[in-house]
Scaffold this active site. Structure first.
Site, PDB file in Angstrom:
ATOM      1  N   LYS A   1      15.109   1.255  -9.553  1.00  0.00           N
ATOM      2  CA  LYS A   1      14.343   0.056  -9.894  1.00  0.00           C
ATOM      3  C   LYS A   1      12.958   0.467 -10.348  1.00  0.00           C
ATOM      4  CE  LYS A   1      11.700  -2.994  -7.776  1.00  0.00           C
ATOM      5  NZ  LYS A   1      10.808  -3.429  -8.869  1.00  0.00           N
TER       6      LYS A   1
ATOM      7  N   GLY B   1       5.068   5.067  -4.375  1.00  0.00           N
ATOM      8  CA  GLY B   1       4.223   3.892  -4.511  1.00  0.00           C
ATOM      9  C   GLY B   1       3.196   3.834  -3.404  1.00  0.00           C
ATOM     10  N   SER B   2       2.763   2.631  -3.079  1.00  0.00           N
ATOM     11  CA  SER B   2       1.666   2.491  -2.129  1.00  0.00           C
ATOM     12  C   SER B   2       2.123   2.786  -0.712  1.00  0.00           C
ATOM     13  CB  SER B   2       1.102   1.070  -2.188  1.00  0.00           C
ATOM     14  OG  SER B   2       2.016   0.173  -1.602  1.00  0.00           O
ATOM     15  N   THR B   3       1.163   3.193   0.119  1.00  0.00           N
ATOM     16  CA  THR B   3       1.475   3.481   1.516  1.00  0.00           C
ATOM     17  C   THR B   3       1.944   2.217   2.225  1.00  0.00           C
ATOM     18  OG1 THR B   3       0.024   5.405   1.635  1.00  0.00           O
ATOM     19  CG2 THR B   3       0.444   4.266   3.693  1.00  0.00           C
TER      20      THR B   3
ATOM     21  N   VAL C   1       3.648  -0.384   1.046  1.00  0.00           N
ATOM     22  CA  VAL C   1       5.053  -0.672   0.723  1.00  0.00           C
ATOM     23  C   VAL C   1       5.960   0.419   1.297  1.00  0.00           C
ATOM     24  CG1 VAL C   1       6.736  -0.975  -1.136  1.00  0.00           C
ATOM     25  CG2 VAL C   1       4.471  -2.013  -1.318  1.00  0.00           C
ATOM     26  N   GLY C   2       5.481   1.658   1.288  1.00  0.00           N
ATOM     27  CA  GLY C   2       6.259   2.753   1.874  1.00  0.00           C
ATOM     28  C   GLY C   2       6.576   2.479   3.330  1.00  0.00           C
TER      29      GLY C   2
ATOM     30  N   GLU D   1       6.780   9.095  -1.300  1.00  0.00           N
ATOM     31  CA  GLU D   1       5.613   9.698  -1.935  1.00  0.00           C
ATOM     32  C   GLU D   1       4.606   8.574  -2.108  1.00  0.00           C
ATOM     33  OE1 GLU D   1       2.948  10.448  -3.985  1.00  0.00           O
ATOM     34  OE2 GLU D   1       4.109  10.837  -5.789  1.00  0.00           O
TER      35      GLU D   1
ATOM     36  N   GLU E   1      -7.770   3.914  -1.439  1.00  0.00           N
ATOM     37  CA  GLU E   1      -7.266   4.366  -2.725  1.00  0.00           C
ATOM     38  C   GLU E   1      -7.572   3.286  -3.759  1.00  0.00           C
ATOM     39  OE1 GLU E   1      -2.970   4.695  -3.211  1.00  0.00           O
ATOM     40  OE2 GLU E   1      -3.309   6.519  -4.367  1.00  0.00           O
TER      41      GLU E   1
END
Lengths: 326, 507
Positions: free
Chosen positions: B205, B257-259, B261-262, B279, B410
């Site tokens: 995706k 992606g972002s931390t 969402v991770g 990552e 970030e």
């Protein structure tokens, strides 16, 4: 001391289990060495920062042998004890990782040497804790000692197996090496009181991590004795810390602690997997999950229970670039 | 597009050794042509080598961030579409891909690499149109590296038995992969190449703002004649990504992606059998010592934070300068900053293109505002920005303290925070004082210091006397809250294999 233990074990076998909780002859304490001498009992304490404190709470819980006899009172550690242990581990970790791999190798080997010297004591404690016979307990203890020897040898070889010089498409020197992740929590296996613990702890510390261990709740005594070995094996204080107590009180604190970098939950109850893993997410802990089938049939004696890939679970790959030029 | 405005005449920076007289320092517009590129008006989901509308049929519009004009409509996948994609990938895994010898899988990957090279210009143009990144970056970095990844991992497909001593590597099965908008094609390659080489089938995706090169890649998959269902691509908002990674028949989840969402994804996969690699974000320290080669360092700093508009997880967003060279370095840095050309991403002279979306631009603006309000001193060159599109001036802050939000969070934009240090120990302490640990940079001519600093950085990639270099053979990934697992190299392969030794152990 080693000669007393077998006698104690024999006596325990005849202790009626109906007396659970009120056994007349607590083993750890027994020390009944004939001649009417009153034995000197051992106090089982926590191991934090190289010292043996009692739990800050002052609480204890009773540890029973496989046949229901009281073995000892163990510290019922608290969340605060866990936090103290993490602090000690964090403080000790850079120095441990900073030692040469050769040095760490010798220190792990030293653990094996000292365990060998206490072999009879460990056999007696494993017999009492796990309810196994002498032959079986001896095999388990010998395997635990040999496991330290096996991992000791990896200290200065692991980097060579998993590291790499990478042939990048450009004028750069580029290499990747493993580094210790930092502070690693270990939920020790519940049933395998000594070999299970050693099998999980050795790969954590060999690369330079510091560990905070939650001992088996029902069988913590061999683990406490192991910390006495660690304390005299040149393992710097704080590199291994061990808390005994009730897992439901301790595991969530360790799993959610923001200064713990990785968690070995292999020894945890699979029913707890979701809760542990969810708690570990908050600071993106590296996590080894409990096996979905549980550990009941797990063979700790198998060579498969030791692996350099387990060392890898608690290391980070660092990649370094530098230009090549005159 | 009329992005390129006539620039004012301004003196060349004194650091260039030119006399301090006005030079008409102008660039004629040099736009890359787009006439060879065909963007379809609408893209369906790519499942089983077929494009088909989502069910129920629903689309969303993808725009060009440099012009704010629509580029295409793409399918908005539903939960049913996710199920269909996973079932298709599973079938392809069970019936075809897992039975194919590695040597045959390898040839498919090589085909893909070659087709990407053949169609490189088309990919570069579409990438720049959809993401806002300068054409010279998509042309010289994103697309060639994407092809190189397929070429590199193609070679691994039939050599897995040699990669992991004492193990018999096996594919995991179906991989769900969710990627960001900053390097749409390159992140696709980082995900799909090792997954296929290891023998998995994938559902990818792409980010909802940048799906076009992924759908262009779907055409490459068809040209390469991959068996249907081996590569599937679906589009939709974040919730669809969550549906995908949560699907019970997925065996592997890879996310970049972002931390934040991770962490959501890690929670969604908690207690499952899924192998997860993340990552995530970064806040890299770029440390310059007083003996550093200054002109090289300046270029490294510029490349470190203004490459891809700073929309790079490993961007060197915190610059640590040894106090004794703060002034001369800042003079040179500001002069160099003033020469960056901001504007049309398709212009071959552009250095800084468009921010990817209005939302991201707002986030950058908000954080820059916080820097001003918290007392840092802002510097921006007075370049002319295009009237339309999501543009932001390359920015640097001096007088930044560790506690400022611009030193902690970030930003993911062209914003550099400059801090100072006196001793190596202070630099180490400050550099590591972040929950992130993706990358770091060190600039010094002293070899022993390089290795001391490299060892002390709690970061997965350390660039010494360079920055922002990438290669398929070079593992990339973070420490701490920047994620776990590696992409690239032999280590990136491990993320897509079952290396368990039996007896219940993972490793």
């Amino acid at each position: 001391m080693a000669t007393r233990r077998p006698a104690a074990t024999k006596r325990r076998a005849s202790t009626p289990s109906v007396l659970k909780g009120r056994a007349a002859q607590p083993l750890a304490a027994t020390g009944a060495n004939g001649g009417g001498r009153i034995g000197v009992r051992k106090t089982y304490k926590l191991y934090i920062g190289g010292a043996f404190p009692r739990t800050e709470s002052g609480r204890a819980y009773e540890i029973f042998g496989a046949r229901g006899e009281l073995l000892a009172n163990a510290c019922r550690g608290t969340r605060k004890d866990i936090r103290e242990a993490v602090r000690a581990a964090r403080k000790a970790q850079p120095g441990w990782a900073g030692k040469t791999a050769y040095n760490r190798s010798q220190i792990l080997y030293r653990i094996a040497e000292l365990m060998e010297g206490r072999r009879d004591q460990f056999v007696a404690e494993v017999m009492a804790a796990e309810g196994v016979g002498r032959a079986r307990a001896t095999r388990l203890v010998d395997a635990a000692i040999d496991r330290w020897v096996w991992y000791a040898g990896w200290a200065d070889k692991f980097s060579q197996v998993v590291g790499a010089v990478n042939p990048v498409a450009g004028s750069y020197f580029n290499f990747s090496i493993p580094e210790a992740t930092g502070v690693v929590g270990v939920v020790a296996p519940e049933a395998s009181s000594l070999l299970g613990l050693v099998s999980r702890l050795a790969p954590v510390i060999v690369s330079g991590n510091a560990g905070v261990v939650i001992a088996s709740e029902t069988r913590p005594l061999p683990a406490v004795t192991l910390t006495e070995v660690l304390a005299t094996s040149d393992v710097p204080g704080g590199v291994v810390n061990l808390i005994t107590g009730l897992r439901r009180e301790l595991v969530p604190t360790l799993a959610s602690h923001m200064d713990v970098n990785a968690l070995d939950a292999f020894g945890a109850d699979p029913d707890e997997a979701v809760a542990i893993e969810t708690a570990a997410v908050e600071n993106v802990k590296r996590l080894v999950r409990p096996p979905s089938a549980g550990l009941e049939r797990y063979d700790w004696l198998s060579p498969r229970a030791q692996s350099p890939y387990l060392i890898g679970e608690y290391t980070e790959i660092k990649t370094v670039w530098h230009p090549i030029g005159a | 597009m009329t992005l390129t405005k006539k620039r004012e005449t301004r003196p060349a920076p004194s650091s260039w050794g030119l006399a301090a007289r006005d030079i008409p320092w102008e660039y004629a517009p040099a736009p890359e042509s787009t006439d060879h590129v065909r963007i379809e008006p609408e893209y369906g989901l790519f499942i089983g080598n077929e494009f088909a509308p989502s069910k129920p049929r629903k689309t969303f519009t993808v725009i060009n961030p440099a012009t704010e004009e629509p580029l295409a409509k793409v399918a908005h996948a539903s939960k049913a579409d996710v199920n269909r994609a996973v079932a298709t990938a599973r079938r392809a895994y069970d019936t075809v891909w897992s039975r194919l010898p590695g040597s045959e899988r390898a040839k498919y990957l090589y085909r893909i690499a070659r087709i990407l090279q053949e169609r490189s210009r088309e990919f570069a143009v579409v990438e720049s149109m959809n993401s806002g990144k300068p054409i010279k970056e998509s042309r010289d970095v994103d697309v060639p590296l994407a092809a190189a990844h397929f070429f590199y991992y193609g070679g691994w497909a039939d050599k897995l038995d040699y990669a992991f001593p004492g193990r018999e590597p096996r594919a995991l099965g179906v991989a769900a992969q969710v990627i960001p908008w900053n390097f749409p094609l390159l992140m696709l390659a980082w995900k799909i190449a090792p997954a296929l080489a290891a023998g998995n089938t994938v559902i990818l995706k792409p980010a909802s703002t940048t799906p076009l090169t992924a759908y262009l890649f779907a055409d490459v998959v068809r040209q390469a004649e991959l068996p249907p269902g081996v590569v599937n691509i679906i589009t939709g908002p974040g919730e669809i990504g969550m549906e995908l990674v949560s699907h019970p028949d997925v065996d592997k989840v890879a996310f970049t992606g972002s931390t934040a969402v991770g962490k959501m994804i890690a929670r969604a996969t908690a207690g499952s059998h899924k192998k997860l690699t993340l990552e995530l974000g970064g806040k890299a320290a770029n440390i310059v010592f007083d003996d550093a080669p200054l002109d090289q360092a300046i270029e490294g700093i510029i490349n470190g934070i203004y490459f891809n508009q700073g929309e790079v997880c490993c961007a060197g967003s915190r610059l640590f300068v040894q106090e004794s060279i703060h002034e001369p370095l800042l003079d040179k840095l500001k002069a160099r900053l003033s020469t960056l050309r901001v504007g049309d991403p398709l212009d071959k002279n552009t250095d800084v293109g468009a921010i990817n979306s209005a939302g991201q631009l707002a986030k950058v603006q908000e954080l820059v505002q916080s820097g001003i309000e918290e007392g840092a001193e802002i510097f921006q060159p007075d370049c002319v920005l295009p009237d339309k599109g999501f543009f932001f001036r390359p920015t640097l802050f001096t007088g930044v303290s560790q506690s400022h939000r611009i030193a902690q969070e970030e930003i993911f934009g062209p914003v550099l925070s400059v801090l100072t240090f006196r001793t190596p120990e202070e630099a180490i302490e400050k550099a590591n004082n972040t929950p992130y640990g993706l990358s770091a940079g060190v600039w010094t001519e002293k070899g022993s210091r390089i290795f001391k600093m490299v060892g002390a950085m709690r970061a997965g990639v350390v660039w010494a006397n360079t920055f922002n270099r990438f290669d398929p053979t070079s593992p990339f990934g973070g420490y701490k809250e920047s994620g776990y697992g590696r992409e690239g190299g032999i280590h990136g392969l491990a993320a897509y294999l079952d290396l368990s030794g039996g007896n219940g152990t993972r490793g």
